[in-house]
Design a protein around this motif. Structure first.
Motif: not given
Length: 400
Positions: A120-142
């Motif tokens: 992948r290239a561009g402005k990419v999501k950083n893989s940190l913990g279980f939730y960093n990559e899905t933290r933008d949408v409340v539906f995908t947060r705990p």
């Protein structure tokens, strides 16, 4: 950084964003392409006792909302593009301006039943913990507010959620184990002016940049994801320059250890992060300050699914600015007049989530907190006199 320069940068981001979205939408009109467009919006409310969080919350604050629109297009079986524009307002921690959240080209080098690999290239999501990559949408947060591992109120979202750079990823299935790897190299980039004031307090003009940084994540999902274990690492360097020849270099290292158990009705998650900071200041080329800090945080969280529409959540969360001085007594002794309670935070949270259908969601959670380490000083000017405080958070969200 002048207001004119800041405005020019903002306009440039909006132009690039409009072009990217238009290109994807135009490309999606071709019947041969597989494309998707999704969006979300959520409005929050915070009512706190004693201290402010996400706005003037002691009087009740609606100064917390987030919205975004994203598009993805599959141009070839092994090549896809994705982009998202977003806004987020969270008190002093985020200003609600439009930003390009991510823009990624994904090329899959290998796609087989048991082995996958890509780039992948561009402005990419950083893989940190279980939730960093899905933290933008409340539906995908705990929960509405993420655990302190993710520093929601320290403006870490915009700093570590995504970055310009390149990423390699891969996975291999071995028996009941699904092993995955993600490695990312991020290019040097500027820190937004609205974020700088939350990281550095100086009475003279300064500019803050994030130097080259990188992170990796190793994950093992066992028995179809019933058990999950992950290790994530992030290393970055902030560089500060001023007009008076005061130069700063701030090295940051994060080690995140993650574990999760998924059953039919409940999920138990635990994460722990070690944060090491090495801060150096020089004035006119001479060493001025050298400071090391060793923070840590961790949480234990349980989720129980009463029904497909209702989920309950409970969490115990702790954060410490110095893991060798968890009470803050040593810090207070070395800094007369500074309250030791600013050095830690213990947060016990209970919450509930209702999903009446696939588009709508309603969240409610209550936090009982001991310590003020997770408060924003700009929202709570020192001295902060209330060590024990609480807050109710509500949010309504819609997605399509």
């Amino acid at each position: 950084m002048s207001n004119g320069l800041h405005t020019t940068k903002a306009q440039g981001v909006r132009v690039r964003l409009a072009v990217a979205l238009a290109a994807i939408c135009f490309s999606g009109s071709a019947s041969a392409l597989d494309y998707q467009i999704h969006g979300y919006a959520a409005q929050g409310f915070v009512l706190s006792q004693h201290n402010d969080f996400f706005g003037d919350s002691t009087d009740g604050s609606f100064n917390y909302y987030e919205a975004g629109i994203n598009a993805a297009v599959q141009v070839q079986p092994n090549l896809s593009f994705a982009v998202q524009a977003a806004v987020r307002d969270a008190g002093i921690s985020d200003d609600g301006s439009v930003r390009l959240d991510y823009a990624v080209a994904d090329y899959r080098l290998l796609s087989e039943a048991t082995v996958q690999a890509g780039f992948r290239a561009g402005k990419v999501k950083n893989s940190l913990g279980f939730y960093n990559e899905t933290r933008d949408v409340v539906f995908t947060r705990p929960s509405i507010l993420l655990p302190s591992v993710y520093s929601d109120n320290q403006n870490q979202r915009s700093l570590i959620f995504t970055s310009p750079g390149a990423q390699v990823y891969g996975g291999k299935s071995i028996g009941q184990h699904e092993l995955t790897f993600t490695g990312t190299v991020n290019a040097e980039h500027d820190v937004r002016e609205t974020d700088e004031r939350l990281l550095v307090t100086l009475s003279v003009p300064y500019d803050l940049r994030i130097g080259d940084s990188w992170n990796l994540q190793l994950m093992d999902s066992i028995d179809g994801g019933r058990w999950q274990f992950a290790y994530s690492y992030f290393a970055g360097q902030f560089r500060m320059s001023t007009d008076i020849d005061l130069v700063g270099r701030f090295d940051v290292d994060l080690n995140v250890f993650s574990a999760r158990y998924n059953a039919e009705r409940f999920t138990i998650t635990a994460e722990y992060v070690l944060v090491d900071n090495d801060n150096r200041l020089t004035f006119m080329g001479f060493p001025f300050l050298h400071q090391r800090a060793a923070a840590d945080s961790g949480y234990l969280q349980g989720e129980y699914r009463i029904s497909p529409k209702w989920t309950l959540m409970a969490r115990m969360d702790g954060f410490y600015h110095n893991r060798h001085d968890r009470s803050g007594h040593d810090f207070a002794a070395a800094n007369p007049g500074v309250d030791r309670r600013t050095q830690f935070s213990h947060d016990f949270t209970i919450g509930a989530n209702w999903r009446p259908d696939e588009h709508w969601g309603v969240w409610a959670e209550h936090h009982w907190i001991n310590g003020t380490a997770t408060l924003q000083a700009l929202e709570n000017p020192p001295p902060v006199s209330n060590q024990r405080w609480s807050m109710l958070m509500l949010m309504v969200g819609y997605k399509f």
